[in-house]
Scaffold this active site. Structure first.
Site, short mmCIF file in Angstrom:
data_model
loop_
_atom_site.label_atom_id
_atom_site.label_comp_id
_atom_site.label_asym_id
_atom_site.label_seq_id
_atom_site.Cartn_x
_atom_site.Cartn_y
_atom_site.Cartn_z
N GLU A 1 -8.79 13.54 15.02
CA GLU A 1 -7.39 13.66 15.43
C GLU A 1 -7.10 15.09 15.87
O GLU A 1 -7.40 16.04 15.14
CB GLU A 1 -6.47 13.26 14.27
CG GLU A 1 -5.00 13.61 14.44
CD GLU A 1 -4.39 13.00 15.69
OE1 GLU A 1 -3.66 13.74 16.39
OE2 GLU A 1 -4.61 11.81 15.96
N HIS B 1 9.15 -8.36 -12.68
CA HIS B 1 8.02 -7.67 -13.32
C HIS B 1 6.87 -8.66 -13.51
O HIS B 1 7.10 -9.81 -13.86
CB HIS B 1 8.46 -7.13 -14.68
CG HIS B 1 7.36 -6.49 -15.47
ND1 HIS B 1 6.89 -5.23 -15.20
CD2 HIS B 1 6.63 -6.96 -16.54
CE1 HIS B 1 5.93 -4.93 -16.05
NE2 HIS B 1 5.74 -5.96 -16.87
N GLY C 1 -3.64 8.21 14.80
CA GLY C 1 -2.37 7.52 14.64
C GLY C 1 -2.60 6.20 13.94
O GLY C 1 -3.67 5.93 13.40
#
Length: 471
Positions: A206, A436, A185
């Site tokens: 996991e 930008h 997690g």
């Protein structure tokens, strides 16, 4: 009644000094309540002292180390050493500064802070054990914000030496050569990534079939690919059989590890302070049942990890505002359209609102677009083009969800949540001029792409760009 049992009257009692608790106390004081906050440990709770804040500080250190050691492609050649004792001192300094700031805010707000254990003894009274003395507080309203604690499968309990929890990792003063992380997690992924970047050999185990199983699969996939580039071994779909003196055994395979880190989940702290005496209902998961105004009973409110929903500090602080307003007699309800979930992995990932599948299950006609960061100028300047921004909208173009993976995308989660809360359309989101070069441009590009007119990816044919900002 014996001496010492005469109660002190309190308008608003807050039990727990974590983000939700201290936020409720400060807001309650701002609303004119006389507030007392009881915290048995450290102001700031798990998040500030041994969770969110020190872990992110460690992640920043690890990123700095990694980039310095792997800058050859950018023309940077450096030799880096890491002094974990000094790193630990840095983490402590960061935490102490923020804890001191919260204490100052509580004091300036007129909140009385008591260090001790609070326990309900009847629906309108608690007894506070302060060590040398015990006092009784009778309240008009109480907010319980006692948070949660880590849970450990049998046989995987931390011993502070070979087997550690997340708190133990943040206290390391020497980097272990090899680490096995049990749990894929967000906590396991964040800590495993940081330790790998610092120089440890890391394996993440996991039991589910993918990393970050609570999040959209595409986010877990990009993190898994990046972990492989970082040299981290990921084993999914396997359970840990046992911890050994030299590591652990998972799925019948021995994994060498100097240190084993257990990050397998948390449980609400709802079972140790007599909450049942107030008439509050606690479900089988340990969660306190509350209404939209955060009321568990007419006089007791609950928030944060104690209640349903993601166990996140920002959710708790938003709930604290509602609880304080309710306690002050004002109409308030916790009903967000979206609560952002962020993982400070590499790349960072964030999920806000509905996924495509969730939107379809809700009956929406789904339109979606994904903008890859390979087309982002800013991502290229960072040499970090792994990731994407996905926008999910309904048939009218209303933004339902945003899912992001890439450098610094945690900073875009707030904008995504605002778009969903305000029911903006993709056209409105795209028409907002984004600076930008920034990663934020990817959000506008993905929004444009929903209508088929993204600028920096090949647009699909059929729908022409609109003539301007909608009226």
């Amino acid at each position: 009644m014996v001496v010492g049992e005469v109660p002190e009257m309190v308008e608003l009692l807050v039990i727990g000094g974590g983000p939700g608790g201290y936020a409720a106390a400060i807001r309650g004081a701002q609303l004119g309540r006389q507030v007392t906050l009881v915290e048995r440990d450290a102001i700031g709770g798990t998040c500030l002292n041994v969770g969110c804040i020190p872990s992110k500080a460690l992640i920043e250190v690890a990123d700095l180390v990694w980039r310095a050691r792997h800058g050859a492609a950018l023309g940077v050649h450096a030799e880096v050493t890491v002094d974990m004792a000094e790193v630990r001192a840095h983490l402590v300094q960061v935490v102490d500064g923020l804890v001191g700031g919260v204490r100052q805010l509580l004091s300036a707000s007129g909140v009385t802070v008591i260090k001790g254990d609070a326990r309900f003894i009847r629906p309108d009274r608690v007894v506070v054990d302060e060590g040398p003395r015990v006092q009784h507080l009778e309240f008009d309203r109480a907010v319980v914000a006692t948070g949660s604690r880590p849970t450990f499968p049998p046989g995987l309990e931390p011993d502070g030496v070979h087997v550690l929890d997340a708190t133990g990792v943040l206290a390391l003063e020497r980097l272990p050569a090899s680490v096995a992380v049990i749990g894929g997690g967000y906590i396991g992924v964040e800590l495993g990534t940081a330790l790998a970047k610092l120089g440890a050999t890391v394996t993440i185990i996991e039991v589910a079939d993918r990393l970050l199983p609570a999040m959209q699969p595409s986010l877990g996939r990009v993190v898994t690919r990046r972990l492989a580039q970082l040299g981290v071994t990921v084993r999914t779909g396997v359970a840990v059989d046992e911890v050994t003196a030299t590591g652990l055994v998972a799925g019948g395979t021995a994994i060498d590890a100097e240190v084993v880190v257990v990050a397998t989940g948390r449980r609400p702290n709802s079972d140790s302070f007599g909450l049942e005496l107030t008439g509050a209902v606690v479900d089988e998961r340990g969660l306190v049942v509350v209404d939209a105004a955060r009321r568990a009973t007419p006089h007791v409110l609950a928030l944060g990890d104690l209640t349903v929903g993601p166990a996140l500090a920002h959710k708790a602080m938003a709930e604290a505002d509602v609880a304080a307003r309710t306690a002050a007699g004002l109409a308030a309800a916790f009903d967000p359209a979206a609560v952002a979930q962020v993982v400070f992995s590499d790349p960072e990932v964030a999920s806000v609102g509905l996924t495509v599948d969730e939107a379809r299950r809700a009956g929406a006609v789904v339109r979606t677009s994904t903008f890859p960061l390979t087309a982002s100028g800013r991502a290229r300047t960072l040499d970090a083009t792994y990731g994407f921004v996905e926008v999910v909208a309904d048939g009218d173009g209303t933004v339902l969800g945003v899912h992001l993976a890439g450098p610094h995308v945690s900073e875009l989660a707030g904008e995504a949540a605002l778009a969903i809360e305000a029911a903006l359309t993709t056209e409105e989101l795209a028409a907002t001029i984004h600076p930008h070069p920034t990663i934020s441009e990817a959000l506008a590009e993905a929004a444009q792409g929903v209508r088929g007119w993204a600028l920096h990816t090949v647009a699909r044919r059929g729908e022409a760009p609109p003539g301007g900002r909608p009226a």
